[in-house]
Write a protein that holds these residues in place. Structure first.
Motif, short mmCIF file in Angstrom:
data_model
loop_
_atom_site.label_atom_id
_atom_site.label_comp_id
_atom_site.label_asym_id
_atom_site.label_seq_id
_atom_site.Cartn_x
_atom_site.Cartn_y
_atom_site.Cartn_z
N LEU A 50 0.89 -0.65 0.30
CA LEU A 50 0.45 -0.20 0.25
C LEU A 50 0.74 1.03 -0.01
CD1 LEU A 50 -2.51 -1.37 2.54
CD2 LEU A 50 -2.78 -0.97 0.42
N ALA A 51 1.62 1.37 1.06
CA ALA A 51 2.42 3.03 1.08
C ALA A 51 3.83 2.28 -0.28
CB ALA A 51 3.70 2.00 1.86
N GLN A 52 3.92 1.58 -1.16
CA GLN A 52 4.85 1.60 -2.24
C GLN A 52 3.77 2.07 -3.75
OE1 GLN A 52 6.13 -1.89 -4.12
NE2 GLN A 52 6.31 -0.93 -6.28
N LEU A 53 2.11 1.56 -3.15
CA LEU A 53 1.28 1.98 -3.87
C LEU A 53 1.10 3.88 -4.19
CD1 LEU A 53 -0.90 1.99 -6.58
CD2 LEU A 53 -2.30 0.90 -4.72
N ARG A 54 0.84 3.59 -2.96
CA ARG A 54 0.68 5.13 -2.52
C ARG A 54 1.59 6.35 -3.30
NH1 ARG A 54 0.19 7.89 3.30
NH2 ARG A 54 -1.25 10.03 2.64
N GLN A 55 3.02 5.81 -2.68
CA GLN A 55 4.17 6.57 -3.10
C GLN A 55 4.29 6.94 -5.22
OE1 GLN A 55 8.17 5.16 -1.70
NE2 GLN A 55 9.12 6.86 -3.03
N SER A 56 3.74 6.25 -5.67
CA SER A 56 3.46 5.39 -6.59
C SER A 56 2.56 6.31 -7.21
CB SER A 56 3.34 4.22 -7.54
OG SER A 56 2.39 3.67 -7.44
N LEU A 57 1.58 6.56 -6.79
CA LEU A 57 0.75 7.89 -6.92
C LEU A 57 0.75 8.89 -6.80
CD1 LEU A 57 -2.66 5.46 -5.81
CD2 LEU A 57 -2.42 5.80 -7.81
N ALA A 58 1.45 9.26 -6.56
CA ALA A 58 2.02 10.59 -6.05
C ALA A 58 2.62 11.20 -7.00
CB ALA A 58 2.27 10.79 -4.18
N ASP A 59 4.21 10.37 -7.23
CA ASP A 59 4.58 11.08 -8.40
C ASP A 59 3.70 11.05 -9.75
OD1 ASP A 59 6.76 11.40 -9.86
OD2 ASP A 59 7.76 9.64 -9.78
N LEU A 60 3.41 12.00 -10.26
CA LEU A 60 2.49 12.81 -10.91
C LEU A 60 2.98 13.09 -11.96
CD1 LEU A 60 0.04 15.62 -9.43
CD2 LEU A 60 -0.08 13.57 -9.36
N GLU A 61 4.32 12.52 -11.88
CA GLU A 61 5.56 12.76 -12.96
C GLU A 61 5.30 11.15 -14.27
OE1 GLU A 61 6.59 15.70 -14.33
OE2 GLU A 61 5.90 17.04 -12.19
N THR A 62 5.38 10.08 -13.72
CA THR A 62 5.74 9.28 -14.52
C THR A 62 3.59 8.70 -13.75
OG1 THR A 62 6.43 7.85 -12.28
CG2 THR A 62 7.81 9.26 -13.68
N GLU A 63 3.56 7.68 -15.18
CA GLU A 63 3.08 6.40 -14.99
C GLU A 63 2.78 5.20 -13.83
OE1 GLU A 63 -1.23 5.17 -15.60
OE2 GLU A 63 0.63 7.45 -16.76
N PRO A 64 2.08 5.34 -12.64
CA PRO A 64 2.34 4.79 -11.93
C PRO A 64 1.70 2.83 -12.75
CG PRO A 64 0.35 5.12 -11.34
CD PRO A 64 0.84 6.09 -12.34
N PRO A 65 2.43 1.69 -11.62
CA PRO A 65 2.29 0.72 -11.86
C PRO A 65 0.78 0.46 -11.58
CG PRO A 65 3.91 0.73 -9.90
CD PRO A 65 3.32 2.10 -10.37
N SER A 66 -0.03 -0.64 -12.21
CA SER A 66 -1.42 -1.24 -12.44
C SER A 66 -0.99 -1.62 -10.93
CB SER A 66 -1.40 -2.08 -13.40
OG SER A 66 -1.02 -3.33 -13.60
#
Length: 280
Positions: free
Chosen positions: A173-189
């Motif tokens: 969950l922490a990894q997903l939240r961090q990836s969602l917060a990086d608006l410059e890149t597409e998060p993993p599915s």
């Protein structure tokens, strides 16, 4: 500078940077989809009914009630026809300057407290005015209002700290939240992350919603709109902000922005930039 359209009014307090007021003054019933604020929200309902839809239940505030929402708490809301609400939006920098720490969470955001109700209403009224000493009066009222909230938190036994994550998949969950917060890149599915954690995408999405108040897709949209708000406040044009934040066009930004903030990007920007022409 104040911007008003029909029954909705929004303005920053001229005497105290970091304080904004959103006022609902009657009008038809309505709703705003799931979103969160980057401010501490203190609101007082004088007429009608305001309903806050959190992950656990619906919480209703009626005449004489207040409600409190911590920064980042996801929720949806709806209101009855004729509803009147004074809402204070207190930015983090202002809270820090007042030496106010709000690391707590109310299980029930609705507060039945006459002192808090009076303080919020008086602060909203005073925030409209300019003049010598207004900042001092506003600071005193805000300290009193937040102090009342802290007393209610203590009395109700509400928990301190952030919303707890699901222990079984907290790192994911922490990894997903961090990836969602990086608006410059597409998060993993979610499917990719779920497979790595031995979960189904539905299980991961549900766990994320329990931890952070919204499923990943809605949470990502909230972050994009929050980033758009900052750019609009800096004076960037809505069309440019829409392109920068990955919306299809300005109309797409306007629909999403109005659904989460309650105002169009143009009205929001105009309220924060009184010398600039109002943009629709």
């Amino acid at each position: 500078m104040r911007r008003k359209q029909a029954y909705l009014e929004f303005f920053p307090a001229p005497a105290l940077p970091g304080l904004e007021v959103l006022r609902l003054q009657g009008g038809p019933s309505g709703r705003v989809g799931r979103h969160a604020h980057d401010s501490l929200i203190l609101a007082a309902v004088s007429h009608g009914r305001r309903e806050l839809l959190l992950t656990d239940a619906a919480h209703v505030a009626g005449p004489g009630d207040c409600y409190v929402l911590e920064p980042g708490r996801m929720h949806a809301c709806r209101w009855s026809a004729g509803c009147r609400v004074d809402c204070l939006c207190i930015k983090d920098d202002l809270l820090k300057s007042l030496n106010i720490d709000c690391l707590w969470m109310l299980f029930d955001p609705v507060c039945k407290d006459a002192e808090l109700y009076t303080a919020v209403r008086e602060c909203a009224a005073l925030a409209q005015e300019e003049g010598r000493g207004q900042d001092r009066k506003l600071r005193q009222l805000l300290r009193h209002a937040v102090g009342r909230v802290a007393s209610l938190v203590s009395a109700s036994g509400s928990m301190s700290g952030p919303i707890p994550e699901d222990a079984a998949c907290g790192p994911v969950l922490a990894q997903l939240r961090q990836s969602l917060a990086d608006l410059e890149t597409e998060p993993p599915s979610c499917a990719e992350l779920a497979r790595a954690a031995g979960l189904s995408p539905w299980e991961l999405s549900r766990a994320f919603a329990r931890a952070f108040g919204a499923p990943p897709r809605d949470y990502r949209l909230f972050l994009r709109v929050q980033a758009a708000k900052k750019r609009l406040a800096q004076g960037q044009a809505p069309a440019y902000v829409a392109l920068e934040m990955g919306f299809f066009d300005q109309s797409h930004l306007t629909r999403r922005f109005r659904g989460l903030v309650g105002l169009t990007p143009g009205r929001y920007a105009a309220a924060l930039a009184p010398d600039a022409p109002e943009r629709r």
